[in-house]
Design a protein around this motif. Structure first.
Motif: not given
Length: 163
Positions: A106-111
């Motif tokens: 999730t962190s990679v996608v949202i970032s």
């Protein structure tokens, strides 16, 4: 005594009906000295320039860090409460049961989704609407960050899930 000393140093006079010549003399005498004029500033034509350099966007006071962390906190807080309601698992149990993999994904996608518009030069304020403003997003993200910390602290003190 203090007032009288001010009165002696004052050169201010009030005249009710004076001739035109006397008004011009008085105006030149009373007018304070003018400062040198600064060069005229160019009128802004549109939105201010936004830096598209990665280091400027990701700087401590840049537009990306708090927004990305806030977005992740909003998703994480809602997900933590939803899983706790559905499965009865506390936050620490969720993290130990494959929660880290979900967090990193999730962190990679949202970032990446948050950085693309900023690196293209789109300011956050320009995409604000009437209800969904950039300030509302910041405050919701801050409250979500506090909510996750509070949830973790409460579950730690309680020794188990909140609900």
């Amino acid at each position: 005594m203090y007032i009288s000393s001010l009165r002696n140093n004052s050169s201010f006079r009030v005249r009710s009906m004076a001739e035109k010549e006397h008004k011009e003399k008085l105006a030149t005498r009373v007018t304070p000295p003018t400062l040198p004029k600064s060069p005229p500033q160019p009128a802004s034509t549109g939105s201010p320039k936004v830096s598209t350099r990665f280091l400027d966007v990701m700087a401590f006071d840049g537009p990306a860090p708090e927004r990305i962390n806030g977005r992740l906190a909003m998703i994480g807080f809602v997900a933590a409460i939803a899983v706790e309601l559905a499965k009865g698992q506390g936050l620490f149990e969720q993290i130990s049961n494959c929660g880290i993999a979900w967090f990193w994904g999730t962190s990679v996608v949202i970032s990446i989704a948050s950085l693309i518009p900023l690196l293209r030069g789109v300011s956050v304020e320009s995409t604000s609407g009437r209800i969904m403003t950039s300030d509302a997003e910041l405050w919701n993200g801050r409250f979500a960050m506090l909510g996750i910390v509070d949830l973790a602290f409460t579950e730690y003190v309680k020794g188990g899930p909140l609900l």
